[in-house]
Design a protein around this motif. Structure first.
Motif, short mmCIF file in Angstrom:
data_model
loop_
_atom_site.label_atom_id
_atom_site.label_comp_id
_atom_site.label_asym_id
_atom_site.label_seq_id
_atom_site.Cartn_x
_atom_site.Cartn_y
_atom_site.Cartn_z
N SER A 109 0.83 -1.21 0.00
CA SER A 109 0.00 0.00 0.00
C SER A 109 0.86 1.26 0.00
O SER A 109 0.58 2.23 -0.71
N GLN A 127 -5.44 -16.40 -1.67
CA GLN A 127 -6.21 -15.34 -1.02
C GLN A 127 -5.34 -14.10 -0.80
O GLN A 127 -5.79 -12.96 -1.04
N GLN A 130 -4.95 -12.39 -4.10
CA GLN A 130 -6.15 -11.66 -4.49
C GLN A 130 -6.24 -10.31 -3.79
O GLN A 130 -6.64 -9.30 -4.39
N ILE A 131 -5.85 -10.27 -2.52
CA ILE A 131 -5.86 -9.02 -1.78
C ILE A 131 -4.87 -8.03 -2.40
O ILE A 131 -5.18 -6.85 -2.61
N GLU A 133 -3.79 -8.00 -5.47
CA GLU A 133 -4.30 -7.57 -6.77
C GLU A 133 -5.38 -6.51 -6.61
O GLU A 133 -5.43 -5.54 -7.37
N ARG A 134 -6.24 -6.67 -5.61
CA ARG A 134 -7.30 -5.68 -5.37
C ARG A 134 -6.73 -4.34 -4.92
O ARG A 134 -7.30 -3.29 -5.20
N LEU A 135 -5.60 -4.40 -4.21
CA LEU A 135 -4.94 -3.16 -3.82
C LEU A 135 -4.45 -2.39 -5.05
O LEU A 135 -4.36 -1.17 -5.02
N GLY A 136 -4.10 -3.15 -6.09
CA GLY A 136 -3.56 -2.53 -7.30
C GLY A 136 -2.13 -2.88 -7.60
O GLY A 136 -1.50 -2.28 -8.48
#
Length: 239
Positions: A109, A127, A130-131, A133-136
């Motif tokens: 982050s 999992q 995926q987190i 990837e969702r952060l960017g």
């Protein structure tokens, strides 16, 4: 310096390399100097990159500092520490933190907040990946999972090597099956019948060469084949 940044060691600037001559930013920050991070950092150094290695463990930093351009004992979950280290000026950073998922997410982050253009992060589970990837995070790597999958293909199949890409595409090294030998590849109809393309060939005692439509594969030749994962798996089983 804040107290979370304990030490910074620097080697003499290494001699210019071909990478320097080509131009572009050849600097990378590797955060986490465990087995994965230290191996990655060493390989990047071998390829001529400037590597800043960072870890909270002073023993690891001491162990690898002589082999890196820069090394720091620091806690990169603090964005101010990243700023003081100048990581926000890098075009590439790798989050190689091991089992501490919270630290991995916080550091990723912070790098995203600092707008580092290319961020790679190690994930220890799907999992976790995926987190990230969702952060960017731009590139997520699952080294243990990917290596386990690769070895499984080698153990259960007739492949000499196997690399799978994200879009269900794979590259396989295998001994040429009989159906691909004795005639030019353009006449063997390997692509139309099996959905794969032979891109390289190695004969015993020789190096790899590119394959063309006129290439005649012999029995015992090792070939490199590419195509959809299921197609290359099926083709390798013909060996």
């Amino acid at each position: 310096m804040v107290n979370k940044l304990h030490a910074l060691r620097r080697r003499h600037r290494k001699r210019p390399t071909e990478a320097d001559a080509r131009g572009g930013d050849q600097r990378v920050a590797v955060i986490g100097l465990g087995r994965f991070g230290s191996s990655l950092a060493s390989e990047l150094m071998r390829r001529g990159w400037d590597v800043l290695g960072i870890d909270t463990d002073a023993r690891l930093v001491q162990k690898y500092s002589d082999g890196l351009t820069h090394a720091a004992v620091a806690d990169c979950t603090d964005p101010e520490v990243l700023r003081q280290l100048g990581v926000h000026e890098f075009t590439s950073a790798v989050v190689a933190i091991g089992t501490d998922i919270e630290a991995s997410i916080l550091v990723s982050s912070n790098l995203l907040e600092a707008e580092v253009p290319n961020i790679w992060a190690k994930a220890i589970s799907r999992q976790h990946g995926q987190i990230l990837e969702r952060l960017g995070v731009h590139h997520v790597v699952l080294p243990e999972h990917e290596m386990g999958e690769r070895v499984a293909h080698l153990v259960t199949g007739r492949m000499l090597d196997f690399i799978e890409f994200d879009d269900d595409y794979a590259l396989v090294k295998t001994v040429a099956p009989d159906i691909a030998t004795g005639v030019p590849l353009g006449q063997s109809q390997v692509r139309s019948r099996y959905g794969v393309t032979v891109v390289g060939i190695k004969r015993p005692g020789e190096g790899f060469t590119y394959a063309t439509a006129e290439t005649v594969v012999q029995q015992g030749d090792v070939i490199v084949v590419t195509g959809k994962t299921r197609a290359v798996e099926s083709f390798a089983e013909l060996s």
